[in-house]
Design an enzyme around this catalytic site. Structure first.
Site, PDB file in Angstrom:
ATOM      1  N   HIS A 104      22.739  10.776 -15.031  1.00 53.39           N
ATOM      2  CA  HIS A 104      23.562  10.232 -16.118  1.00 53.39           C
ATOM      3  C   HIS A 104      22.723  10.459 -17.365  1.00 53.39           C
ATOM      4  O   HIS A 104      21.905   9.633 -17.743  1.00 53.39           O
ATOM      5  CB  HIS A 104      23.866   8.751 -15.897  1.00 53.39           C
ATOM      6  CG  HIS A 104      24.827   8.532 -14.757  1.00 53.39           C
ATOM      7  ND1 HIS A 104      25.237   7.307 -14.344  1.00 53.39           N
ATOM      8  CD2 HIS A 104      25.477   9.420 -13.950  1.00 53.39           C
ATOM      9  CE1 HIS A 104      26.085   7.434 -13.327  1.00 53.39           C
ATOM     10  NE2 HIS A 104      26.234   8.705 -13.071  1.00 53.39           N
ATOM     11  N   ASP A 140      24.945  17.604  -9.853  1.00 53.19           N
ATOM     12  CA  ASP A 140      25.698  16.418  -9.424  1.00 53.19           C
ATOM     13  C   ASP A 140      27.069  16.888  -8.945  1.00 53.19           C
ATOM     14  O   ASP A 140      27.948  17.183  -9.747  1.00 53.19           O
ATOM     15  CB  ASP A 140      25.813  15.469 -10.636  1.00 53.19           C
ATOM     16  CG  ASP A 140      26.522  14.160 -10.303  1.00 53.19           C
ATOM     17  OD1 ASP A 140      26.785  13.913  -9.120  1.00 53.19           O
ATOM     18  OD2 ASP A 140      26.796  13.398 -11.247  1.00 53.19           O
ATOM     19  N   GLU A 188      34.753  14.606 -12.882  1.00 57.22           N
ATOM     20  CA  GLU A 188      34.780  14.020 -11.532  1.00 57.22           C
ATOM     21  C   GLU A 188      35.863  12.956 -11.338  1.00 57.22           C
ATOM     22  O   GLU A 188      35.568  11.808 -11.033  1.00 57.22           O
ATOM     23  CB  GLU A 188      33.411  13.424 -11.199  1.00 57.22           C
ATOM     24  CG  GLU A 188      32.817  12.504 -12.268  1.00 57.22           C
ATOM     25  CD  GLU A 188      31.493  11.900 -11.816  1.00 57.22           C
ATOM     26  OE1 GLU A 188      31.450  11.337 -10.716  1.00 57.22           O
ATOM     27  OE2 GLU A 188      30.518  11.989 -12.573  1.00 57.22           O
ATOM     28  N   HIS A 224      30.194  12.350 -17.265  1.00 64.19           N
ATOM     29  CA  HIS A 224      29.026  11.885 -18.031  1.00 64.19           C
ATOM     30  C   HIS A 224      28.199  13.106 -18.388  1.00 64.19           C
ATOM     31  O   HIS A 224      28.359  14.172 -17.771  1.00 64.19           O
ATOM     32  CB  HIS A 224      28.210  10.882 -17.204  1.00 64.19           C
ATOM     33  CG  HIS A 224      27.903  11.359 -15.804  1.00 64.19           C
ATOM     34  ND1 HIS A 224      26.871  12.220 -15.525  1.00 64.19           N
ATOM     35  CD2 HIS A 224      28.521  11.140 -14.612  1.00 64.19           C
ATOM     36  CE1 HIS A 224      26.854  12.486 -14.223  1.00 64.19           C
ATOM     37  NE2 HIS A 224      27.857  11.854 -13.641  1.00 64.19           N
ATOM     38  N   ARG A 227      36.951  12.129  -4.239  1.00 60.72           N
ATOM     39  CA  ARG A 227      36.445  12.504  -5.567  1.00 60.72           C
ATOM     40  C   ARG A 227      36.103  13.990  -5.500  1.00 60.72           C
ATOM     41  O   ARG A 227      35.645  14.477  -4.454  1.00 60.72           O
ATOM     42  CB  ARG A 227      35.216  11.677  -5.946  1.00 60.72           C
ATOM     43  CG  ARG A 227      34.629  12.056  -7.314  1.00 60.72           C
ATOM     44  CD  ARG A 227      33.666  11.019  -7.884  1.00 60.72           C
ATOM     45  NE  ARG A 227      32.472  10.808  -7.091  1.00 60.72           N
ATOM     46  CZ  ARG A 227      32.250   9.746  -6.331  1.00 60.72           C
ATOM     47  NH1 ARG A 227      33.148   8.787  -6.260  1.00 60.72           N
ATOM     48  NH2 ARG A 227      31.141   9.643  -5.627  1.00 60.72           N
ATOM     49  N   GLU A 249      33.900  16.638  -7.914  1.00 58.48           N
ATOM     50  CA  GLU A 249      33.009  16.626  -9.086  1.00 58.48           C
ATOM     51  C   GLU A 249      32.323  17.966  -9.260  1.00 58.48           C
ATOM     52  O   GLU A 249      31.702  18.487  -8.336  1.00 58.48           O
ATOM     53  CB  GLU A 249      31.942  15.538  -8.892  1.00 58.48           C
ATOM     54  CG  GLU A 249      30.887  15.541  -9.993  1.00 58.48           C
ATOM     55  CD  GLU A 249      29.902  14.377  -9.887  1.00 58.48           C
ATOM     56  OE1 GLU A 249      29.597  13.937  -8.751  1.00 58.48           O
ATOM     57  OE2 GLU A 249      29.431  13.926 -10.938  1.00 58.48           O
ATOM     58  N   ASP A 270      28.643  13.075  -2.266  1.00 59.11           N
ATOM     59  CA  ASP A 270      28.213  13.189  -3.663  1.00 59.11           C
ATOM     60  C   ASP A 270      26.707  13.371  -3.613  1.00 59.11           C
ATOM     61  O   ASP A 270      25.969  12.421  -3.317  1.00 59.11           O
ATOM     62  CB  ASP A 270      28.607  11.907  -4.414  1.00 59.11           C
ATOM     63  CG  ASP A 270      28.286  11.983  -5.899  1.00 59.11           C
ATOM     64  OD1 ASP A 270      27.518  12.879  -6.318  1.00 59.11           O
ATOM     65  OD2 ASP A 270      28.786  11.123  -6.657  1.00 59.11           O
ATOM     66  N   HIS A 275      36.799   4.586 -12.527  1.00 57.26           N
ATOM     67  CA  HIS A 275      35.629   5.051 -13.298  1.00 57.26           C
ATOM     68  C   HIS A 275      36.049   6.127 -14.285  1.00 57.26           C
ATOM     69  O   HIS A 275      37.196   6.584 -14.276  1.00 57.26           O
ATOM     70  CB  HIS A 275      34.506   5.537 -12.370  1.00 57.26           C
ATOM     71  CG  HIS A 275      34.874   6.683 -11.469  1.00 57.26           C
ATOM     72  ND1 HIS A 275      34.976   7.981 -11.919  1.00 57.26           N
ATOM     73  CD2 HIS A 275      35.155   6.723 -10.142  1.00 57.26           C
ATOM     74  CE1 HIS A 275      35.290   8.766 -10.900  1.00 57.26           C
ATOM     75  NE2 HIS A 275      35.426   8.028  -9.808  1.00 57.26           N
ATOM     76  N   HIS A 283      29.378   3.372  -4.912  1.00 58.65           N
ATOM     77  CA  HIS A 283      27.941   3.654  -4.787  1.00 58.65           C
ATOM     78  C   HIS A 283      27.437   3.478  -3.358  1.00 58.65           C
ATOM     79  O   HIS A 283      26.313   3.042  -3.136  1.00 58.65           O
ATOM     80  CB  HIS A 283      27.135   2.782  -5.767  1.00 58.65           C
ATOM     81  CG  HIS A 283      27.405   3.149  -7.192  1.00 58.65           C
ATOM     82  ND1 HIS A 283      27.204   2.269  -8.241  1.00 58.65           N
ATOM     83  CD2 HIS A 283      27.859   4.294  -7.747  1.00 58.65           C
ATOM     84  CE1 HIS A 283      27.547   2.870  -9.370  1.00 58.65           C
ATOM     85  NE2 HIS A 283      27.951   4.103  -9.096  1.00 58.65           N
ATOM     86  N   ASP A 312       0.797  -1.241   0.000  1.00 55.34           N
ATOM     87  CA  ASP A 312       0.000   0.000   0.000  1.00 55.34           C
ATOM     88  C   ASP A 312       0.830   1.291   0.000  1.00 55.34           C
ATOM     89  O   ASP A 312       0.277   2.378   0.097  1.00 55.34           O
ATOM     90  CB  ASP A 312      -0.972   0.062   1.200  1.00 55.34           C
ATOM     91  CG  ASP A 312      -2.107  -0.923   1.050  1.00 55.34           C
ATOM     92  OD1 ASP A 312      -2.264  -1.476  -0.059  1.00 55.34           O
ATOM     93  OD2 ASP A 312      -2.846  -1.143   2.028  1.00 55.34           O
ATOM     94  N   TYR A 319      40.826   6.123  -5.085  1.00 52.91           N
ATOM     95  CA  TYR A 319      40.229   5.259  -4.059  1.00 52.91           C
ATOM     96  C   TYR A 319      41.257   4.189  -3.720  1.00 52.91           C
ATOM     97  O   TYR A 319      41.511   3.296  -4.531  1.00 52.91           O
ATOM     98  CB  TYR A 319      38.936   4.630  -4.592  1.00 52.91           C
ATOM     99  CG  TYR A 319      38.056   5.656  -5.289  1.00 52.91           C
ATOM    100  CD1 TYR A 319      37.145   6.435  -4.572  1.00 52.91           C
ATOM    101  CD2 TYR A 319      38.170   5.884  -6.669  1.00 52.91           C
ATOM    102  CE1 TYR A 319      36.377   7.400  -5.208  1.00 52.91           C
ATOM    103  CE2 TYR A 319      37.408   6.851  -7.312  1.00 52.91           C
ATOM    104  CZ  TYR A 319      36.517   7.610  -6.578  1.00 52.91           C
ATOM    105  OH  TYR A 319      35.764   8.564  -7.220  1.00 52.91           O
TER     106      TYR A 319
HETATM  107  N1  GLY Z   1      26.265  10.807  -8.542  1.00 57.02           N
HETATM  108  C1  GLY Z   1      26.556   9.863  -9.549  1.00 57.02           C
HETATM  109  C2  GLY Z   1      27.708  10.269 -10.316  1.00 57.02           C
HETATM  110  O1  GLY Z   1      28.490  11.067  -9.867  1.00 57.02           O
HETATM  111  O2  GLY Z   1      27.886   9.872 -11.425  1.00 57.02           O
HETATM  112 MN    MN Z   2      28.056  12.506  -8.430  1.00 57.07          MN
HETATM  113 MN    MN Z   3      28.484  12.280 -11.678  1.00 55.87          MN
END
Ligand code: GLY
Ligand code: MN
Ligand code: MN
Length: 437
Positions: free
Chosen positions: A358, A268, A381, A351, A403, A405, A257, A347, A240, A36, A385
């Site tokens: 994304h 972002d 970004e 993006h 990071r 970004e 982030d 990574h 993540h 529900d 790590y």
């Molecule tokens: N927050 C997801 C990324 O930085 O791609």
């Molecule tokens: Mn991000």
């Molecule tokens: Mn990002």
């Protein structure tokens, strides 16, 4: 967003689809969280981009050259009881009056009307293979039409991904879109500053998340663009990490982030800073390296550069720096060729950014990296790590995750960093945090 902006987009879509063809795009649905209880509704970005219509159970149909008008919206009929329990919804009248549909029909009539609308068309543009329910419906409508072939009906004989038209449109941001993205960026930037000021050892990660979300909402932005990552110490090495359940410790870094969404447009941002307000020597060295990599990458964001250039610039700076600090051993060129940096930087450097965090848009065209053009927005970004159990490096580096970004708009003569108001040099961060103590 003004109604005229949506209208311009529909006109552009109708023109690209072309007379004799048809395009379909469906709304997002509701999703159950638990018995529900639903997850908050978030409209499908493609659907919202064209319609501005923020309800589930809807299908937009575009028929270029149609006499009664080319934009048909199927949606929920107005229902008193539904209005009482769930609140306002447009109904068929509202769809025409407030959302400029040339005709509106009940979503319950969709199976009856769609074969009629598809009859005689050559090509159907829709998000092919994206939504199993729509895929099944389209095939069913086509089957119904073919069964009527003896009475002269002809069915479309080509299905085409609407994304090739729509996502190319969405990749280039208009002035109206940039206004929303700037607002999302400004509010998110302020949220990050508040989080830096509120950071104390002994607080839970989710309490710092609360500072961010509190600021986003107080500033008028209802939703986050994605689940916030608030990762103290080695949690930052989990890319993540969204649990945000640990206690912050003096001596650790905190990676945040997080970004707000403004009328379906995302910001972002990532910043990494010391919980205590002062970087340790090891943290300082790695942080400066990531910042240098980001600076070098941002410098590559300009019209005429390839999509991959900022990433390559970041990889070069990071690899060189890792060798200098003793985390990698060997010749920089060879280490890059062998992708040895991936042990610590796994990574990509960014993006596309827009309605989806994304965002949509091709990164390659004919197997070649895409060339950057004014109006595109991307994130830059880079990060490092160092796994907590990495025996190959000196103990002082282990468990550090960093990071940085920012959101960057490609302009006519270079770029504009939309999120530049959040401090990121070591001196700026330490000054801001010490002031707040
Ligand atoms: N927050 C997801 C990324 O930085 O791609
Ligand atoms: Mn991000
Ligand atoms: Mn990002």
């Amino acid at each position: 967003m003004k109604a005229n902006e949506f209208k311009k987009r529909r006109q552009q879509l109708l023109q690209s689809v072309g007379v004799g063809n048809i395009a379909l795009i469906s709304s997002a649905g509701m999703h159950t969280r638990n018995r529900d209880v639903d997850y908050p509704f978030r409209q499908d970005s493609d659907f919202y981009y064209l319609t501005g219509f923020n309800e589930p159970d809807a299908l937009a149909v575009f028929v270029p050259g149609r006499e009664e008008g080319g934009y048909i919206l199927f949606c929920r009929e107005f229902d008193e009881t539904k209005a009482l329990w769930e609140g306002a919804h447009a109904g068929l009248e509202g769809a025409a009056k407030h959302y400029a549909a040339d005709e509106a029909f009940s979503i319950n009539e969709v199976d009856e009307k769609l074969p009629e609308l598809l009859a005689g068309k050559r090509k159907v543009f829709y998000p092919l293979g994206h939504d199993a329910e729509l895929d099944a419906s389209v095939l069913d409508w086509l089957k119904q039409l073919r069964e009527k072939a003896r009475s002269g009906a002809t069915a479309p004989h080509e299905l085409s991904a609407i994304e090739q038209i729509l996502h190319e449109m969405r990749l280039f941001k208009s002035a109206a879109e940039l206004k929303l993205m700037r607002l999302a960026a400004d509010v998110s930037a302020q949220g990050h500053i508040k989080a830096m000021q509120a950071c104390r050892a002994g607080r839970y990660e989710y309490q710092i998340e609360a500072e961010l979300v509190y600021h986003f909402m107080q500033a008028g932005l209802r939703a986050v663009a994605y689940p916030s990552i608030v990762a103290g110490g080695k949690n930052a090495c989990t890319l993540h990490y969204t649990g945000n359940t640990d206690i912050l410790k003096d001596g650790d870094l905190l990676l945040i982030d997080a970004g707000a969404e403004c009328d379906h447009y995302a910001a972002d941002i990532t910043r990494t800073f010391p919980v205590s307000g002062t970087f340790s020597d090891a943290q300082r060295q790695l942080y400066q390296l990531v910042l240098d990599a980001q600076t070098a990458a941002i410098a590559q964001v300009k019209p005429g550069a390839d999509w991959i250039q900022p990433h390559e610039a970041a990889v070069e700076v990071l690899t060189r720096g890792l060798v200098k600090l003793g985390l990698l051993k060997g010749r920089v060129k060879k280490l890059i060729k062998d992708e040895k940096y991936k042990a610590f930087y796994m990574h990509r450097t960014g993006h596309w950014l827009g309605m989806d965090v994304h965002d949509v848009g091709d990164y390659k065209i004919n197997d070649e990296w895409r060339v950057l053009e004014p109006g595109m927005v991307l994130t830059v970004e880079p990060g490092l790590y160092i796994p907590a159990d990495c025996k190959k490096v000196d103990a002082k580096w282990r468990g550090i995750g960093i990071r940085i970004e920012d959101d960057v708009l490609v302009t006519e003569d270079g770029n504009e960093v939309l999120t530049r108001s959040v401090p990121k040099t070591i001196a700026e961060i330490e000054a801001l945090m010490q002031q707040a103590r």
